[in-house]
Design a protein around this motif. Structure first.
Motif, PDB file in Angstrom:
ATOM      1  N   ASP A 133     -23.100 -49.239  25.102  1.00 23.96           N
ATOM      2  CA  ASP A 133     -21.934 -49.409  25.979  1.00 23.96           C
ATOM      3  C   ASP A 133     -21.664 -50.906  26.028  1.00 23.96           C
ATOM      4  O   ASP A 133     -22.221 -51.629  26.836  1.00 23.96           O
ATOM      5  N   GLN A 134     -20.797 -51.361  25.119  1.00 21.86           N
ATOM      6  CA  GLN A 134     -20.572 -52.794  25.020  1.00 21.86           C
ATOM      7  C   GLN A 134     -19.130 -53.092  24.624  1.00 21.86           C
ATOM      8  O   GLN A 134     -18.418 -52.245  24.103  1.00 21.86           O
ATOM      9  N   ILE A 135     -18.746 -54.324  24.893  1.00 23.79           N
ATOM     10  CA  ILE A 135     -17.435 -54.847  24.538  1.00 23.79           C
ATOM     11  C   ILE A 135     -17.637 -55.938  23.482  1.00 23.79           C
ATOM     12  O   ILE A 135     -18.594 -56.706  23.556  1.00 23.79           O
ATOM     13  N   ARG A 136     -16.733 -55.993  22.530  1.00 29.29           N
ATOM     14  CA  ARG A 136     -16.820 -57.010  21.478  1.00 29.29           C
ATOM     15  C   ARG A 136     -15.429 -57.563  21.188  1.00 29.29           C
ATOM     16  O   ARG A 136     -14.444 -56.823  21.205  1.00 29.29           O
ATOM     17  N   TYR A 137     -15.363 -58.864  20.926  1.00 25.42           N
ATOM     18  CA  TYR A 137     -14.149 -59.422  20.333  1.00 25.42           C
ATOM     19  C   TYR A 137     -14.520 -60.158  19.059  1.00 25.42           C
ATOM     20  O   TYR A 137     -15.656 -60.593  18.881  1.00 25.42           O
ATOM     21  N   HIS A 138     -13.552 -60.270  18.163  1.00 30.54           N
ATOM     22  CA  HIS A 138     -13.795 -60.942  16.883  1.00 30.54           C
ATOM     23  C   HIS A 138     -12.677 -61.935  16.596  1.00 30.54           C
ATOM     24  O   HIS A 138     -11.635 -61.936  17.254  1.00 30.54           O
ATOM     25  N   GLN A 139     -12.905 -62.761  15.603  1.00 35.12           N
ATOM     26  CA  GLN A 139     -11.911 -63.756  15.185  1.00 35.12           C
ATOM     27  C   GLN A 139     -12.192 -64.179  13.746  1.00 35.12           C
ATOM     28  O   GLN A 139     -13.356 -64.254  13.330  1.00 35.12           O
ATOM     29  N   THR A 140     -11.137 -64.420  12.983  1.00 36.69           N
ATOM     30  CA  THR A 140     -11.285 -64.959  11.631  1.00 36.69           C
ATOM     31  C   THR A 140     -10.655 -66.343  11.573  1.00 36.69           C
ATOM     32  O   THR A 140      -9.781 -66.688  12.377  1.00 36.69           O
ATOM     33  N   GLU A 161      -3.948 -65.305   3.114  1.00 39.50           N
ATOM     34  CA  GLU A 161      -2.940 -66.340   2.878  1.00 39.50           C
ATOM     35  C   GLU A 161      -1.877 -65.792   1.936  1.00 39.50           C
ATOM     36  O   GLU A 161      -2.199 -65.222   0.884  1.00 39.50           O
ATOM     37  N   MET A 162      -0.607 -65.996   2.308  1.00 37.02           N
ATOM     38  CA  MET A 162       0.494 -65.572   1.456  1.00 37.02           C
ATOM     39  C   MET A 162       0.912 -66.710   0.540  1.00 37.02           C
ATOM     40  O   MET A 162       0.506 -67.863   0.725  1.00 37.02           O
ATOM     41  N   ALA A 163       1.747 -66.405  -0.439  1.00 30.49           N
ATOM     42  CA  ALA A 163       2.172 -67.411  -1.411  1.00 30.49           C
ATOM     43  C   ALA A 163       2.928 -68.552  -0.751  1.00 30.49           C
ATOM     44  O   ALA A 163       2.878 -69.697  -1.216  1.00 30.49           O
ATOM     45  N   ASP A 164       3.614 -68.280   0.370  1.00 24.90           N
ATOM     46  CA  ASP A 164       4.370 -69.329   1.058  1.00 24.90           C
ATOM     47  C   ASP A 164       3.513 -70.087   2.074  1.00 24.90           C
ATOM     48  O   ASP A 164       4.032 -70.907   2.836  1.00 24.90           O
ATOM     49  N   GLY A 165       2.201 -69.801   2.109  1.00 23.86           N
ATOM     50  CA  GLY A 165       1.300 -70.513   3.008  1.00 23.86           C
ATOM     51  C   GLY A 165       1.079 -69.848   4.350  1.00 23.86           C
ATOM     52  O   GLY A 165       0.215 -70.287   5.126  1.00 23.86           O
ATOM     53  N   LYS A 166       1.842 -68.823   4.665  1.00 22.06           N
ATOM     54  CA  LYS A 166       1.647 -68.130   5.931  1.00 22.06           C
ATOM     55  C   LYS A 166       0.307 -67.415   5.946  1.00 22.06           C
ATOM     56  O   LYS A 166      -0.180 -66.949   4.907  1.00 22.06           O
ATOM     57  N   ARG A 167      -0.277 -67.304   7.146  1.00 15.92           N
ATOM     58  CA  ARG A 167      -1.594 -66.705   7.287  1.00 15.92           C
ATOM     59  C   ARG A 167      -1.554 -65.539   8.275  1.00 15.92           C
ATOM     60  O   ARG A 167      -0.778 -65.549   9.231  1.00 15.92           O
ATOM     61  N   PHE A 168      -2.410 -64.585   8.027  1.00 13.86           N
ATOM     62  CA  PHE A 168      -2.630 -63.511   8.988  1.00 13.86           C
ATOM     63  C   PHE A 168      -4.047 -62.996   8.776  1.00 13.86           C
ATOM     64  O   PHE A 168      -4.768 -63.451   7.879  1.00 13.86           O
ATOM     65  N   ALA A 169      -4.466 -62.059   9.608  1.00 13.95           N
ATOM     66  CA  ALA A 169      -5.824 -61.527   9.533  1.00 13.95           C
ATOM     67  C   ALA A 169      -5.778 -60.010   9.608  1.00 13.95           C
ATOM     68  O   ALA A 169      -4.740 -59.405   9.909  1.00 13.95           O
ATOM     69  N   PHE A 170      -6.913 -59.414   9.359  1.00 15.43           N
ATOM     70  CA  PHE A 170      -7.053 -57.960   9.416  1.00 15.43           C
ATOM     71  C   PHE A 170      -8.472 -57.644   9.854  1.00 15.43           C
ATOM     72  O   PHE A 170      -9.416 -58.387   9.577  1.00 15.43           O
ATOM     73  N   HIS A 171      -8.614 -56.516  10.553  1.00 16.84           N
ATOM     74  CA  HIS A 171      -9.941 -56.043  10.926  1.00 16.84           C
ATOM     75  C   HIS A 171      -9.936 -54.533  10.974  1.00 16.84           C
ATOM     76  O   HIS A 171      -8.995 -53.918  11.486  1.00 16.84           O
ATOM     77  N   GLN A 172     -10.994 -53.926  10.429  1.00 23.28           N
ATOM     78  CA  GLN A 172     -11.179 -52.489  10.571  1.00 23.28           C
ATOM     79  C   GLN A 172     -12.648 -52.206  10.869  1.00 23.28           C
ATOM     80  O   GLN A 172     -13.549 -52.930  10.432  1.00 23.28           O
ATOM     81  N   TYR A 173     -12.861 -51.181  11.670  1.00 24.87           N
ATOM     82  CA  TYR A 173     -14.218 -50.741  11.987  1.00 24.87           C
ATOM     83  C   TYR A 173     -14.227 -49.225  11.912  1.00 24.87           C
ATOM     84  O   TYR A 173     -13.571 -48.541  12.705  1.00 24.87           O
TER      85      TYR A 173
END
Length: 405
Positions: A170-177, A242-254
């Motif tokens: 019974d726990q809470i977790r946060y993540h970051q890239t 990273e996209m070709a134009d330099g934009k960044r985003f992230a993804f997470h799956q569990y």
């Protein structure tokens, strides 16, 4: 008759606890100076008495070319009076582990332990992790990790025994890239770490968790934790894109599935994560992936996703070489009879070196659970990504390359 002081309690400073007619109060810590209290207690204590209560950070940082990777973790076990942690380096099939454990009460305002140091520079965005030079293994590092997207909380980890009567987590977790900068040293050779060439993934969790301390001998074993599960697949996978134009985003799956006679547990969560805080959820996953039957290392494949609006999206993944840190070196799922949160005395620092973690005998000792650096391509945007693919697999999965259990 015992005399009672007019203020209602007797101070027992040698125990660090105020004995009151209405109950006890834990010692004051530095954190009690700030306006962050949420329960009627000091920060020296938690609401539960369970020995499994844990607050933990865990992270990896790796060169995008797969040449080098570090792993780091700190755990605080208030009800066990223990702080422990690990710092390690993976280079190809080699792995170096340094672990430390100490009595929490000797320095209750800190989670630093032995040569391991953890510092919050900018809450929820930037931290510093240090493994100082030590006499145990010839490794050291000093890294600042910075997020490219905001931290994201995951669904509450709420697992019960197969009978349903007892909670095992019974726990809470946060993540970051994000990215990393600083240096890593192995055998006296220093490697500079830059945000352009390294990525990082990290998480922070708190609550009751399984596999803390020695297994309890007088309760029924839980199949997932005791290794007697019939079939299981776990994938925890934060990515930096990273996209070709330099934009960044992230993804997470569990994804977590385990089953056996009379029970089946399956859960999925995941999002694409953006710098402005937006989240785009996935609702289904088909893991068309493969594992090495000799050592159960991740070999790559496709994560076939279904988005909330019904559209399909595929992440094609491959491991970047042999580099990857076996988390057994940090006591995940136990190592050589040792477990997270176990009392090891006032202070203990130890470690070991594995020349080839891919060998079956090494995997038998370290276990298969591993932070594997992967490179990923997103079919929808063409973005290129890197990240951490933690996997655990058990039982017969012919479709995943594992015809035997």
């Amino acid at each position: 008759m015992r005399r009672v002081h007019c203020n209602g309690y007797n101070s027992q400073s040698e125990q660090g606890v105020n004995k009151m007619a209405g109950g006890s109060i834990g010692p004051l810590l530095d954190a009690d100076e700030f306006f962050n209290h949420q329960i009627v207690e000091t920060f020296a204590s938690v609401l539960q008495t369970d020995y499994s209560w844990t607050e933990k950070v865990c992270l990896m940082a790796a060169a995008r070319d797969g040449s080098l990777q570090i792993d780091f973790g700190i755990g605080k076990y208030i009800n066990r009076n223990v702080v422990d942690g690990y710092g390690g380096v993976s280079r190809g099939v080699e792995q170096w582990n340094v672990r430390a454990s100490r009595e929490l009460a000797t320095d209750p305002n800190s989670v630093n332990v032995g040569p391991l140091r953890y510092e919050v520079i900018e809450p929820l965005n930037k931290i510093r992790v240090v493994l100082e030079k030590n006499d145990v293994q010839p490794i050291a590092f000093d890294l600042i990790l910075e997020g490219i997207v905001p931290c994201v909380t995951e669904d509450r980890e709420d697992r019960r025994t197969v009978t349903g009567y007892r909670r095992v987590a019974d726990q809470i977790r946060y993540h970051q890239t994000g990215t990393a900068r600083g240096w890593v040293e192995v055998d006296g050779v220093r490697t500079e770490v830059t945000p352009e060439t390294w990525i990082m993934t990290r998480d922070h969790s708190w609550g009751g968790r399984s596999n803390v301390g020695l297994p309890v001998q007088d309760v029924a074993p839980e199949p997932m934790d005791s290794g007697s599960i019939g079939k299981a697949l776990a994938i925890w996978n934060p990515l930096f894109f990273e996209m070709a134009d330099g934009k960044r985003f992230a993804f997470h799956q569990y994804y977590l599935m385990y089953q056996g006679p009379g029970f089946h547990h399956e859960r999925l969560q995941g999002h694409f994560e953006f710098t402005d805080g937006r989240l785009e959820a996935i609702v289904a996953l088909e893991p068309a992936i493969r594992f090495n039957p000799v050592n159960k290392r991740f070999l790559g494949g496709e994560f076939r996703l279904t988005m909330a609006d019904g559209r399909r999206r595929t992440l094609t993944a491959r491991p970047v070489g042999d580099t990857g840190f076996h988390l057994g070196g940090g006591l995940y799922h136990g190592f050589d009879g040792m477990h997270h949160g176990q009392w090891r005395g006032k202070l203990l620092v130890e470690g070991e070196h594995f020349a080839d973690c891919s060998l079956p005998e090494a995997v038998a000792r370290l276990n298969q659970f591993r932070d594997c650096l992967i490179e990923v391509t997103d079919s929808e945007t063409g973005a290129r990504g890197w990240g951490n693919c933690q996997t655990y697999v058990n039982g017969k999965w012919p479709e995943l390359g594992l015809p035997e259990g």
